[in-house]
Design a protein around this motif. Structure first.
Motif, PDB file in Angstrom:
ATOM      1  N   LEU A   1       0.860  -1.184   0.000  1.00 51.58           N
ATOM      2  CA  LEU A   1       0.000   0.000   0.000  1.00 51.58           C
ATOM      3  C   LEU A   1       0.892   1.227   0.000  1.00 51.58           C
ATOM      4  O   LEU A   1       1.945   1.231   0.644  1.00 51.58           O
ATOM      5  N   LYS A   2       0.475   2.285  -0.698  1.00 52.43           N
ATOM      6  CA  LYS A   2       1.230   3.519  -0.678  1.00 52.43           C
ATOM      7  C   LYS A   2       1.142   4.161   0.705  1.00 52.43           C
ATOM      8  O   LYS A   2       0.327   3.776   1.532  1.00 52.43           O
ATOM      9  N   HIS A   3       1.952   5.192   0.908  1.00 49.81           N
ATOM     10  CA  HIS A   3       2.128   5.770   2.237  1.00 49.81           C
ATOM     11  C   HIS A   3       0.805   6.126   2.920  1.00 49.81           C
ATOM     12  O   HIS A   3       0.555   5.718   4.061  1.00 49.81           O
ATOM     13  N   PHE A   4      -0.048   6.906   2.235  1.00 46.35           N
ATOM     14  CA  PHE A   4      -1.273   7.363   2.887  1.00 46.35           C
ATOM     15  C   PHE A   4      -2.253   6.214   3.114  1.00 46.35           C
ATOM     16  O   PHE A   4      -3.034   6.236   4.062  1.00 46.35           O
ATOM     17  N   GLY A   5      -2.220   5.224   2.260  1.00 49.96           N
ATOM     18  CA  GLY A   5      -3.037   4.035   2.486  1.00 49.96           C
ATOM     19  C   GLY A   5      -2.572   3.278   3.709  1.00 49.96           C
ATOM     20  O   GLY A   5      -3.382   2.822   4.525  1.00 49.96           O
ATOM     21  N   ARG A   6      -1.254   3.136   3.849  1.00 46.81           N
ATOM     22  CA  ARG A   6      -0.696   2.466   5.032  1.00 46.81           C
ATOM     23  C   ARG A   6      -1.047   3.228   6.299  1.00 46.81           C
ATOM     24  O   ARG A   6      -1.398   2.634   7.329  1.00 46.81           O
ATOM     25  N   LEU A   7      -0.938   4.541   6.222  1.00 49.74           N
ATOM     26  CA  LEU A   7      -1.219   5.365   7.399  1.00 49.74           C
ATOM     27  C   LEU A   7      -2.681   5.226   7.818  1.00 49.74           C
ATOM     28  O   LEU A   7      -2.984   4.996   8.996  1.00 49.74           O
ATOM     29  N   GLN A   8      -3.585   5.347   6.853  1.00 51.76           N
ATOM     30  CA  GLN A   8      -5.010   5.269   7.166  1.00 51.76           C
ATOM     31  C   GLN A   8      -5.388   3.895   7.702  1.00 51.76           C
ATOM     32  O   GLN A   8      -6.082   3.781   8.724  1.00 51.76           O
ATOM     33  N   TYR A   9      -4.918   2.852   7.043  1.00 53.39           N
ATOM     34  CA  TYR A   9      -5.278   1.496   7.450  1.00 53.39           C
ATOM     35  C   TYR A   9      -4.563   1.104   8.742  1.00 53.39           C
ATOM     36  O   TYR A   9      -5.138   0.442   9.617  1.00 53.39           O
ATOM     37  N   GLY A  10      -3.313   1.523   8.869  1.00 53.12           N
ATOM     38  CA  GLY A  10      -2.564   1.184  10.077  1.00 53.12           C
ATOM     39  C   GLY A  10      -3.153   1.796  11.328  1.00 53.12           C
ATOM     40  O   GLY A  10      -3.233   1.135  12.379  1.00 53.12           O
ATOM     41  N   LEU A  11      -3.578   3.050  11.252  1.00 55.88           N
ATOM     42  CA  LEU A  11      -4.198   3.693  12.417  1.00 55.88           C
ATOM     43  C   LEU A  11      -5.539   3.051  12.745  1.00 55.88           C
ATOM     44  O   LEU A  11      -5.915   2.922  13.915  1.00 55.88           O
ATOM     45  N   PHE A  12      -6.272   2.655  11.718  1.00 58.27           N
ATOM     46  CA  PHE A  12      -7.543   1.946  11.931  1.00 58.27           C
ATOM     47  C   PHE A  12      -7.298   0.651  12.711  1.00 58.27           C
ATOM     48  O   PHE A  12      -7.996   0.356  13.696  1.00 58.27           O
ATOM     49  N   LEU A  13      -6.301  -0.126  12.286  1.00 61.77           N
ATOM     50  CA  LEU A  13      -6.003  -1.390  12.963  1.00 61.77           C
ATOM     51  C   LEU A  13      -5.493  -1.148  14.376  1.00 61.77           C
ATOM     52  O   LEU A  13      -5.798  -1.912  15.305  1.00 61.77           O
ATOM     53  N   LYS A  14      -4.712  -0.092  14.548  1.00 66.77           N
ATOM     54  CA  LYS A  14      -4.205   0.232  15.880  1.00 66.77           C
ATOM     55  C   LYS A  14      -5.352   0.466  16.854  1.00 66.77           C
ATOM     56  O   LYS A  14      -5.394  -0.108  17.955  1.00 66.77           O
ATOM     57  N   VAL A  15      -6.294   1.318  16.455  1.00 69.67           N
ATOM     58  CA  VAL A  15      -7.422   1.646  17.331  1.00 69.67           C
ATOM     59  C   VAL A  15      -8.331   0.438  17.520  1.00 69.67           C
ATOM     60  O   VAL A  15      -8.951   0.278  18.576  1.00 69.67           O
ATOM     61  N   LEU A  16      -8.386  -0.433  16.524  1.00 71.13           N
ATOM     62  CA  LEU A  16      -9.221  -1.634  16.638  1.00 71.13           C
ATOM     63  C   LEU A  16      -8.682  -2.593  17.694  1.00 71.13           C
ATOM     64  O   LEU A  16      -9.445  -3.387  18.263  1.00 71.13           O
ATOM     65  N   GLY A  17      -7.375  -2.518  17.982  1.00 69.75           N
ATOM     66  CA  GLY A  17      -6.822  -3.370  19.033  1.00 69.75           C
ATOM     67  C   GLY A  17      -5.591  -4.138  18.647  1.00 69.75           C
ATOM     68  O   GLY A  17      -5.184  -5.072  19.344  1.00 69.75           O
ATOM     69  N   LEU A  18      -4.975  -3.793  17.514  1.00 69.14           N
ATOM     70  CA  LEU A  18      -3.752  -4.468  17.070  1.00 69.14           C
ATOM     71  C   LEU A  18      -2.551  -3.810  17.745  1.00 69.14           C
ATOM     72  O   LEU A  18      -2.293  -2.624  17.537  1.00 69.14           O
ATOM     73  N   SER A  19      -1.831  -4.558  18.567  1.00 72.11           N
ATOM     74  CA  SER A  19      -0.679  -4.001  19.283  1.00 72.11           C
ATOM     75  C   SER A  19       0.450  -3.710  18.310  1.00 72.11           C
ATOM     76  O   SER A  19       0.448  -4.167  17.160  1.00 72.11           O
ATOM     77  N   VAL A  20       1.452  -2.960  18.749  1.00 73.81           N
ATOM     78  CA  VAL A  20       2.548  -2.586  17.862  1.00 73.81           C
ATOM     79  C   VAL A  20       3.322  -3.818  17.402  1.00 73.81           C
ATOM     80  O   VAL A  20       3.750  -3.903  16.236  1.00 73.81           O
ATOM     81  N   GLU A  21       3.491  -4.794  18.272  1.00 76.14           N
ATOM     82  CA  GLU A  21       4.220  -6.001  17.887  1.00 76.14           C
ATOM     83  C   GLU A  21       3.446  -6.775  16.826  1.00 76.14           C
ATOM     84  O   GLU A  21       4.013  -7.248  15.837  1.00 76.14           O
ATOM     85  N   GLU A  22       2.134  -6.879  17.032  1.00 78.72           N
ATOM     86  CA  GLU A  22       1.304  -7.583  16.051  1.00 78.72           C
ATOM     87  C   GLU A  22       1.214  -6.793  14.749  1.00 78.72           C
ATOM     88  O   GLU A  22       1.109  -7.362  13.668  1.00 78.72           O
ATOM     89  N   ALA A  23       1.241  -5.459  14.850  1.00 76.35           N
ATOM     90  CA  ALA A  23       1.199  -4.630  13.650  1.00 76.35           C
ATOM     91  C   ALA A  23       2.447  -4.845  12.801  1.00 76.35           C
ATOM     92  O   ALA A  23       2.365  -4.955  11.567  1.00 76.35           O
ATOM     93  N   ILE A  24       3.594  -4.903  13.443  1.00 78.86           N
ATOM     94  CA  ILE A  24       4.834  -5.156  12.708  1.00 78.86           C
ATOM     95  C   ILE A  24       4.773  -6.519  12.034  1.00 78.86           C
ATOM     96  O   ILE A  24       5.158  -6.677  10.863  1.00 78.86           O
TER      97      ILE A  24
END
Length: 487
Positions: free
Chosen positions: A316-339
């Protein structure tokens, strides 16, 4: 709000003087025609937050109108919303003066925001008129009479002699009564008011008035139509006047961004933010391997589209990663799981490149690098009005054909049918994108007991992707627990 010769140029760091401070106004009634501007100082923060609270109410009204709710359903939803954000109580309430001050201020700030185009003025008048109607009906009879007597509505009470003179014509409007005696009693008690027929076109159209010599004889029970029409006409005139004066605000760099943000919120049809969307996803409740399944069952279209693009392109391009990554973060994905999630998703990237180019940004979004800020996920308002490089809302930015194809591809297994598409597309074509998303939520969660008009709960529309996903997951959890109890 600003009058010629009264604009202040030497502001302090906090306050905005709306007009010369002549002391607080008194508000004898919860009903207000807003024909006198606020005469008190407010902070920039209050200027914005008061308007946002009122905009949440108007956005709910627009949503209800777009969803074709009955008047009773709309009235209930509007009442609940304004008592939550812009409450108005009777004169016996302790904070009545402060409540009405906030109501007054919020209305005038939104006038500034929505006077700048014909479309915004039309939508603002329609929403404000609906709010006034709801409040009028909810106001106690005594307070309502006090309000009516405090203004000159330029209606002429019909005398007893005139009532006798036009007895036949006036009496003919009482055909709805089943029994003749009830009809006669109601007519005997009724008061009539005379106005020019052009002031009550709605009553003329519905044949609820007697017409004679250019006058409309309005029964007391229809008196509110005169009041509502007067409110509408005066507000339209006031907005046109404000539009001519608005260029004088251009010199204040603090106000214009606020007004732009408010008007964009109205264009998008969304004003409220999901109040739970600022908590970091540090709970660890969601693991990387769960995201695929969650996306298919619980994600709104904007996030599901990003997920499918990620799976298709392994990138995903930068802004797509940012938008989707923040969504997953707030949904409950920890930083370790996000990586772990992003590393597996970017399967074509080497470990060295991933660590150099992507790991830092992931940790940064969790507040673990850089200025260590807790970045919230993007709301519907932000997604609906993206910048040139941002990822937008499918309901707004997909073509009609692509949107319908995508809807069936993503949600047919959850119960969405081709027969549902015309209703969804009608709201999209009308510019009510959040309503379309809300209807998709209702249709796909009907097996979970969600009825049409219920929205994500209590009749509220979707205002945040995480709100959509969290509510969907909550409904699924409740259903699973109920199924286990049955077993």
């Amino acid at each position: 709000m600003y009058k010629s010769g009264q604009r202040q140029h030497a502001y302090d760091n906090k306050d905005i003087s709306l007009v010369e401070n002549n002391g607080l106004l008194r508000y004898p009634s919860a009903l207000n025609f807003y024909d006198r501007p606020p005469q008190f100082d407010v902070t920039v923060e209050e200027f914005e937050t008061t308007a946002m609270d009122r905009l949440r109410v108007l956005a709910e009204i627009e949503s209800s109108l777009a969803r074709n709710r009955t008047w009773e359903e709309l009235k209930t939803a509007t009442y609940n919303q304004y008592m939550k954000y812009v409450p108005l109580h009777t004169n016996t309430y302790d904070d009545t003066e402060e409540e009405r001050r906030k109501d007054h201020l919020g209305h005038y700030v939104l006038r500034l925001a929505f006077c700048r185009s014909e479309d915004l003025r039309r939508r603002f008048v329609k929403a404000e008129l609906t709010l006034f109607r709801v409040r009028y009906e909810e106001t106690e009879a005594m307070d309502r009479e006090h309000f009516l007597s405090s203004r000159d509505f330029n209606w002429i009470p019909v005398t007893k002699e005139e009532k006798v003179q036009y007895n036949h014509g006036l009496y003919s409007m009482y055909h709805a009564f089943r029994h003749e005696q009830d009809r006669a009693d109601a007519f005997e008690k009724e008061k009539f008011y005379k106005v020019k027929w052009t002031r009550v076109p709605d009553l003329v159209e519905k044949r609820k008035v007697f017409l004679k010599g250019g006058w409309a004889y309005v029964p007391g029970r229809e008196q509110s139509s005169i009041v509502f029409k007067e409110f509408e006409v005066e507000l339209e005139r006031a907005l046109e006047t404000t539009a001519r004066l608005i260029p004088r605000l251009d010199e204040d760099s603090r106000l214009i961004p606020v007004l732009d943000n408010l008007s964009q919120g109205f264009v998008a049809g969304v004003a409220s933010e999901w109040t739970n969307a600022t908590e970091p996803g540090s709970s660890g409740e969601i693991r990387a391997e769960m995201v695929d399944d969650l996306a298919k069952k619980h994600f709104p279209m904007c996030m599901r589209s990003l997920h499918e693009n990620l799976r298709r392109d392994n990138h995903l391009k930068h802004f797509g990663r940012l938008q989707y990554g923040l969504f997953l973060k707030v949904l409950g994905l920890s930083v370790e799981e996000a990586i772990a999630f992003w590393r597996k998703s970017f399967s074509r990237v080497t470990d060295d490149k991933f660590n150099k180019e992507y790991r830092y940004n992931i940790r940064h979004s969790y507040g673990l690098e850089g200025k260590r800020a807790n970045y919230p996920a993007k709301s519907c308002l932000q997604i609906l009005t993206p910048g040139p490089s941002d990822v937008g809302c499918p309901y707004r930015h997909f073509s009609s054909e692509n949107l319908q194809t995508a809807l069936l591809s993503m949600y047919s297994q959850q119960g969405l049918k081709s027969a549902d598409l015309p209703e969804i597309m009608a709201t999209v074509d009308a510019g009510h994108y959040h309503v379309a998303c809300t209807r998709v939520f209702e249709m796909t969660h009907a097996p979970h007991g969600v009825a049409k008009g219920e929205g994500i709960g209590g009749g509220e529309s979707v205002t945040h992707p995480n709100q959509y996903a969290a509510r969907s997951m909550e409904l699924a959890k409740v259903k699973n627990e109920d199924d286990k109890m049955v077993e």
